[in-house]
Design an enzyme around this catalytic site. Structure first.
Site, mmCIF file in Angstrom:
data_model
loop_
_atom_site.group_PDB
_atom_site.id
_atom_site.type_symbol
_atom_site.label_atom_id
_atom_site.label_comp_id
_atom_site.label_asym_id
_atom_site.label_seq_id
_atom_site.Cartn_x
_atom_site.Cartn_y
_atom_site.Cartn_z
ATOM 1 N N GLN A 102 43.876 27.989 40.386
ATOM 2 C CA GLN A 102 43.423 26.615 40.631
ATOM 3 C C GLN A 102 41.958 26.441 41.039
ATOM 4 O OE1 GLN A 102 44.466 22.777 43.437
ATOM 5 N NE2 GLN A 102 45.935 24.409 43.438
ATOM 6 N N GLU A 224 45.790 29.047 48.391
ATOM 7 C CA GLU A 224 45.553 27.752 49.035
ATOM 8 C C GLU A 224 45.911 27.716 50.531
ATOM 9 O OE1 GLU A 224 44.415 24.566 47.874
ATOM 10 O OE2 GLU A 224 44.650 24.122 49.989
ATOM 11 N N ASP A 253 41.807 25.319 47.396
ATOM 12 C CA ASP A 253 41.553 25.621 45.983
ATOM 13 C C ASP A 253 40.612 24.600 45.347
ATOM 14 O OD1 ASP A 253 42.976 27.923 45.692
ATOM 15 O OD2 ASP A 253 44.840 26.942 45.174
ATOM 16 N N GLY A 332 37.136 9.978 63.100
ATOM 17 C CA GLY A 332 35.940 9.187 63.388
ATOM 18 C C GLY A 332 35.947 8.565 64.767
ATOM 19 N N GLY A 333 37.032 8.735 65.506
ATOM 20 C CA GLY A 333 37.058 8.248 66.884
ATOM 21 C C GLY A 333 37.647 6.862 67.057
HETATM 22 N N1 CAO Z 1 41.581 41.423 30.315
HETATM 23 C C1 CAO Z 1 41.924 42.518 31.031
HETATM 24 N N2 CAO Z 1 42.138 42.479 32.351
HETATM 25 C C2 CAO Z 1 42.007 41.302 32.975
HETATM 26 C C3 CAO Z 1 41.650 40.117 32.292
HETATM 27 C C4 CAO Z 1 41.439 40.215 30.891
HETATM 28 N N3 CAO Z 1 41.094 39.162 30.165
HETATM 29 N N4 CAO Z 1 41.602 39.122 33.177
HETATM 30 C C5 CAO Z 1 41.902 39.641 34.377
HETATM 31 N N5 CAO Z 1 42.141 40.938 34.269
HETATM 32 C C6 CAO Z 1 42.493 41.890 35.315
HETATM 33 C C7 CAO Z 1 41.459 41.999 36.404
HETATM 34 O O1 CAO Z 1 40.378 42.770 35.967
HETATM 35 C C8 CAO Z 1 42.272 42.638 37.506
HETATM 36 O O2 CAO Z 1 42.353 44.005 37.273
HETATM 37 P P1 CAO Z 1 42.146 45.123 38.452
HETATM 38 O O3 CAO Z 1 43.036 44.716 39.559
HETATM 39 O O4 CAO Z 1 42.548 46.374 37.784
HETATM 40 O O5 CAO Z 1 40.737 45.087 38.845
HETATM 41 C C9 CAO Z 1 43.660 42.069 37.271
HETATM 42 O O6 CAO Z 1 43.621 41.425 35.996
HETATM 43 C C10 CAO Z 1 44.175 41.087 38.271
HETATM 44 O O7 CAO Z 1 43.183 40.190 38.687
HETATM 45 P P2 CAO Z 1 43.295 39.536 40.122
HETATM 46 O O8 CAO Z 1 43.405 40.618 41.148
HETATM 47 O O9 CAO Z 1 42.198 38.562 40.313
HETATM 48 O O10 CAO Z 1 44.666 38.741 40.007
HETATM 49 P P3 CAO Z 1 45.882 38.687 41.040
HETATM 50 O O11 CAO Z 1 46.928 37.886 40.366
HETATM 51 O O12 CAO Z 1 46.253 39.998 41.555
HETATM 52 O O13 CAO Z 1 45.275 37.860 42.278
HETATM 53 C C11 CAO Z 1 44.264 35.951 43.316
HETATM 54 C C12 CAO Z 1 45.144 36.473 42.199
HETATM 55 C C13 CAO Z 1 44.056 34.474 43.093
HETATM 56 C C14 CAO Z 1 44.918 36.169 44.675
HETATM 57 C C15 CAO Z 1 42.927 36.688 43.307
HETATM 58 O O14 CAO Z 1 42.367 36.591 42.030
HETATM 59 C C16 CAO Z 1 41.934 36.171 44.320
HETATM 60 O O15 CAO Z 1 42.029 36.437 45.529
HETATM 61 N N6 CAO Z 1 40.930 35.400 43.879
HETATM 62 C C17 CAO Z 1 39.876 34.907 44.708
HETATM 63 C C18 CAO Z 1 40.343 33.781 45.570
HETATM 64 C C19 CAO Z 1 40.909 32.637 44.777
HETATM 65 O O16 CAO Z 1 40.314 32.104 43.877
HETATM 66 N N7 CAO Z 1 42.077 32.193 45.189
HETATM 67 C C20 CAO Z 1 42.618 30.975 44.666
HETATM 68 C C21 CAO Z 1 43.779 31.180 43.884
HETATM 69 S S1 CAO Z 1 44.528 29.621 43.579
HETATM 70 O O17 CAO Z 1 45.594 29.419 44.827
#
Ligand code: CAO
Length: 521
Positions: A102, A224, A253, A332-333
């Site tokens: 998001q 979030e 988000d 805002g109080g």
């Molecule tokens: N091709 C190949 N690999 C891909 C890819 C693609 N097109 N797109 C993503 N990937 C891979 C990434 O490189 C990553 O690989 P590694 O772990 O080996 O480095 C893997 O997919 C997973 O990516 P991720 O860790 O970002 O995804 P997740 O689902 O584990 O985590 C989230 C999700 C949101 C917790 C994390 O991305 C995060 O903390 N983001 C920053 C904060 C954020 O934006 N949070 C808001 C989320 S909305 O509530």
């Protein structure tokens, strides 16, 4: 003689130009008036018409002033085109959209609405995890995805493959901004370090959302509600005698996505001067704390005594060491509470937020039938009212319960008493004026059909903000490889044969929710 004739001709021309401009201004005023009048509810028509008239007059006045200033210079005139239809603000800006879930997609969607060409890079086969989350129609992109990814193009790419990286390199060289919200370190692990990106394209801006900024929690994955808790919102939300609460507004988000979008636009602006890209970081904790600014204000005020505008002060409840949960008190109080309206017994949203703003206190007293409170020493002045707020609001509620929330709003608005009806999502979805301004839009989608979405909440007078449906998974892979990245047919065949763009059937949303998808928000 010849010169005189020339002068007269010139003057005539000027007169004609002035006349034409005057006509233009009148049309402008008429257009803005009818727009304003059209967008309002029937019941408040008269008042709104007057306001629209005054607004239109102001508009023409401002345009005339600008014209006379611009007369002797090359300064541009106010657009002659109708509202919002003079090109796109971010036309020519190309975004490599590496976002998911998001926060990141909120940011790139905003940039796309302002006219940027947003190319969403998705993992072959599954794509953005939200395509398959909270699916209401099996096999069809979820509303979660469609409502956050309007106006974008989608290319599927395995960024961890050799051929995939070749495509990514070309994308980096072709785009202006890379936006990502992967877990900390993921972009580096892919091989896309800042140094490498900068070497490929020194103009490239790299914008990231992370859960936390540098510090003890910088490596954490964040969603979030984690951000709402870590950014101070939860500890200050809810009632004094209950646990901390998160809010329905996605301040972690979507709020952080908004912050990031501003950072990107600023970096683009600075690049005009320096010619150089830079990194932009918006952490979710920082974004939430920024939105909780008034709560950090109160934390510091606590050192100098109780927070007198909080309900707990009037109830004689002592304050602790930290900014407390404030229930429905206003930041805002001004004393304010949510009061029942007619129908509250069966309608969970038959309520109104009522503010006893000091300048309109006399009007409130007359309205609720307590005119003697205007001069009574226990009620006349705000400090005297503070310990009696509970009793005062109970009396006001006796009055609001005799009327619907809209009746209360109409009566109070007529007297400039600030109130806010509690509007349900159903009421907002059906609100005609929001449809007319494009804040709520109906979008058609090839596999889902028609659905409602929230359009661009930021309106620019020159820039169009049409809402186009979200892309199907990999819908634009071929188009982007050929037309944007200019790969030859042979190169495209090689890239495809390597599996870098995947074999997912175009347009098919993933059917099974993975455990990871269920864990994500
Ligand atoms: N091709 C190949 N690999 C891909 C890819 C693609 N097109 N797109 C993503 N990937 C891979 C990434 O490189 C990553 O690989 P590694 O772990 O080996 O480095 C893997 O997919 C997973 O990516 P991720 O860790 O970002 O995804 P997740 O689902 O584990 O985590 C989230 C999700 C949101 C917790 C994390 O991305 C995060 O903390 N983001 C920053 C904060 C954020 O934006 N949070 C808001 C989320 S909305 O509530």
């Amino acid at each position: 003689m010849a010169k005189k004739k020339k002068d007269t001709k010139g003057k005539d021309k000027e007169k004609a130009r002035a006349k034409a401009r005057e006509k233009e201004l009148k049309a402008l005023a008429k257009a803005s008036m009818s727009k304003a009048a059209k967008g309002k509810a029937e019941k408040t028509k008269g008042k709104d018409k007057d306001r629209a008239k005054a607004k239109a007059k102001d508009l023409v006045k401002a345009a005339r002033k600008a014209d006379s200033k611009a007369k002797d210079s090359a300064a541009p005139r106010i657009s002659k085109k109708p509202w919002g239809q003079d090109g796109k603000a971010l036309d020519g800006v190309r975004i490599l959209d590496f976002t998911h879930v998001q926060s990141g997609p909120t940011c790139t969607q905003l940039l796309a609405w302002f006219g940027a060409d947003v190319i969403k890079v998705e993992r072959p086969g599954s794509g953005d995890i939200t395509r398959g989350q909270l699916q209401d129609i099996p096999g069809v992109d979820s509303l979660y995805f469609t409502m956050l990814n309007h106006n974008k193009r989608s290319i599927t790419l395995d960024s961890k493959s050799k051929e995939g990286m070749k495509v990514l390199e070309r994308l980096v060289k072709t785009c202006d901004v890379l936006v990502e919200n992967f877990a900390p370190g993921a972009l580096d692990r892919m091989g896309l370090t800042w140094e490498r990106i900068h070497a490929w394209n020194p103009r490239m801006i790299v914008a990231s959302v992370k859960g936390f900024g540098p510090g003890p929690y910088e490596d954490c994955k964040v969603y979030e509600n984690v951000a709402q808790c870590a950014g101070g919102a939860a500890s200050t939300t809810g009632f004094l005698d209950g646990p901390p609460l998160v809010t329905g507004a996605q301040i972690g988000d979507s709020g952080t996505g908004l912050h990031l979008a501003l950072g990107i636009v600023c970096a683009l602006y600075q690049r005009n001067r320096t010619g150089r890209g830079q990194r932009v970081l918006a952490s979710m904790q920082d974004g939430v704390l920024n939105l909780c600014r008034v709560k950090l204000r109160d934390q510091q005020r606590l050192a100098h005594g109780p927070l007198k505008e909080y309900t707990q002060y009037g109830q004689g409840i002592p304050f602790g060491e930290a900014t407390p949960r404030a229930g429905n008190d206003s930041g805002g109080g001004q004393p304010g509470v949510i009061l029942k309206c007619k129908g509250w017994e069966t309608d969970p949203n038959a309520y109104i937020y009522f503010i006893t703003q000091a300048p309109v206190w006399d009007k409130i007293c007359d309205l609720i039938g307590e005119p003697e409170w205007k001069t009574h020493p226990d009620y006349a002045k705000p400090p005297a009212r503070l310990p009696r707020l509970k009793q005062i609001f109970e009396r006001i509620e006796q009055w609001t319960m005799t009327k619907t929330k809209f009746e209360v709003m109409n009566e109070c608005n007529a007297l400039d008493i600030p109130v806010g009806p509690i509007l349900s999502m159903k009421e907002l979805a059906e609100e005609q004026s929001l449809r007319e301004t494009g804040t709520v839009v109906e979008v058609d989608h090839p596999t889902r059909g028609k659905y409602l979405s929230v359009g661009n909440p930021i309106k620019l007078s020159d820039s169009i903000s049409e809402v186009k449906r979200s892309p199907l998974l990999g819908e634009h892979t071929d188009e982007i490889l050929a037309k944007v990245l200019k790969f030859t047919p042979r190169e495209i065949a090689e890239i495809k044969a390597s599996g870098a763009t995947g074999e997912a059937a175009k347009g098919e949303a993933p059917k099974v929710e993975t455990p990871k998808a269920q864990a994500a928000e």
